[in-house]
Motif scaffolding. Structure first.
Motif, PDB file in Angstrom:
ATOM      1  N   ALA A  75      32.106 -14.327  50.936  1.00 23.84           N
ATOM      2  CA  ALA A  75      33.272 -14.027  51.773  1.00 23.84           C
ATOM      3  C   ALA A  75      32.842 -12.890  52.692  1.00 23.84           C
ATOM      4  O   ALA A  75      32.626 -11.771  52.242  1.00 23.84           O
ATOM      5  N   ILE A 115      34.044 -10.603  55.183  1.00 27.47           N
ATOM      6  CA  ILE A 115      35.341 -10.095  55.619  1.00 27.47           C
ATOM      7  C   ILE A 115      35.183  -9.309  56.912  1.00 27.47           C
ATOM      8  O   ILE A 115      34.331  -8.436  57.021  1.00 27.47           O
ATOM      9  N   VAL A 171      36.008 -14.560  57.225  1.00 26.64           N
ATOM     10  CA  VAL A 171      37.412 -14.165  57.341  1.00 26.64           C
ATOM     11  C   VAL A 171      37.546 -13.203  58.516  1.00 26.64           C
ATOM     12  O   VAL A 171      36.974 -12.105  58.491  1.00 26.64           O
ATOM     13  N   ALA A 221      41.473  -8.592  55.965  1.00 28.31           N
ATOM     14  CA  ALA A 221      40.843  -8.017  54.776  1.00 28.31           C
ATOM     15  C   ALA A 221      41.853  -7.879  53.645  1.00 28.31           C
ATOM     16  O   ALA A 221      41.519  -8.062  52.478  1.00 28.31           O
ATOM     17  N   THR A 272      43.149 -12.331  52.662  1.00 26.57           N
ATOM     18  CA  THR A 272      42.078 -13.229  53.095  1.00 26.57           C
ATOM     19  C   THR A 272      42.503 -14.688  53.141  1.00 26.57           C
ATOM     20  O   THR A 272      41.954 -15.465  53.910  1.00 26.57           O
ATOM     21  N   GLU A 275      39.814  -7.700  47.351  1.00 31.01           N
ATOM     22  CA  GLU A 275      38.375  -7.925  47.158  1.00 31.01           C
ATOM     23  C   GLU A 275      38.057  -8.170  45.697  1.00 31.01           C
ATOM     24  O   GLU A 275      37.261  -9.052  45.368  1.00 31.01           O
TER      25      GLU A 275
END
Length: 126
Positions: free
Chosen positions: A41, A43, A64, A91, A94, A122
């Motif tokens: 991912a 971000i 993302v 962030a 997502t 996260e």
């Protein structure tokens, strides 16, 4: 101007002017993943500079990016990579399912995040 709008109209110049990440850093991420089919991912992926480096090493990447212009530039530049998935998200939100990736990166974007909201987001992704 909010942080998302800050890069509107600047995606092409950003993509042309930003340098690539050092091969040693990208290699370290790849070696440390210890996965056969690693998923990332990325971000605040912007125009996809880190995403491209990881895709070239066989990763599946979820880029993302909240800014439409930056995300569309990444989609154009990374269209040859079937393992690239463009995600309209932030962030803090997502849009990715929990436990869906092996690694989360924020190459040069963390300073734009609301860290208090991003950190729990996260933590649920890997």
């Amino acid at each position: 101007m909010n942080n998302t709008d800050r890069f509107t109209g600047k995606a092409r110049a950003y993509a042309q002017g930003r340098p690539d990440y050092p091969a040693s850093v990208v290699g370290l991420l790849t070696r440390e993943s210890r996965r056969e089919n690693p998923r990332l991912a990325d971000i605040g992926s912007g125009t996809g500079i880190l995403s491209r480096a990881m895709l070239e090493r066989g990763w599946t990447v979820y880029g993302v990016e909240p800014n439409d212009d930056m995300r569309k530039e990444a989609e154009k530049r990374l269209s040859a990579f079937p393992r690239f998935h463009s995600v309209a998200g932030t962030a803090e939100r997502t849009g990715l399912p929990g436990a869906s990736v092996d690694l989360v990166t924020a190459a040069q974007s963390f300073h734009w995040f609301d860290a208090a909201v991003f950190c729990p987001e996260e933590a649920r992704l890997p």
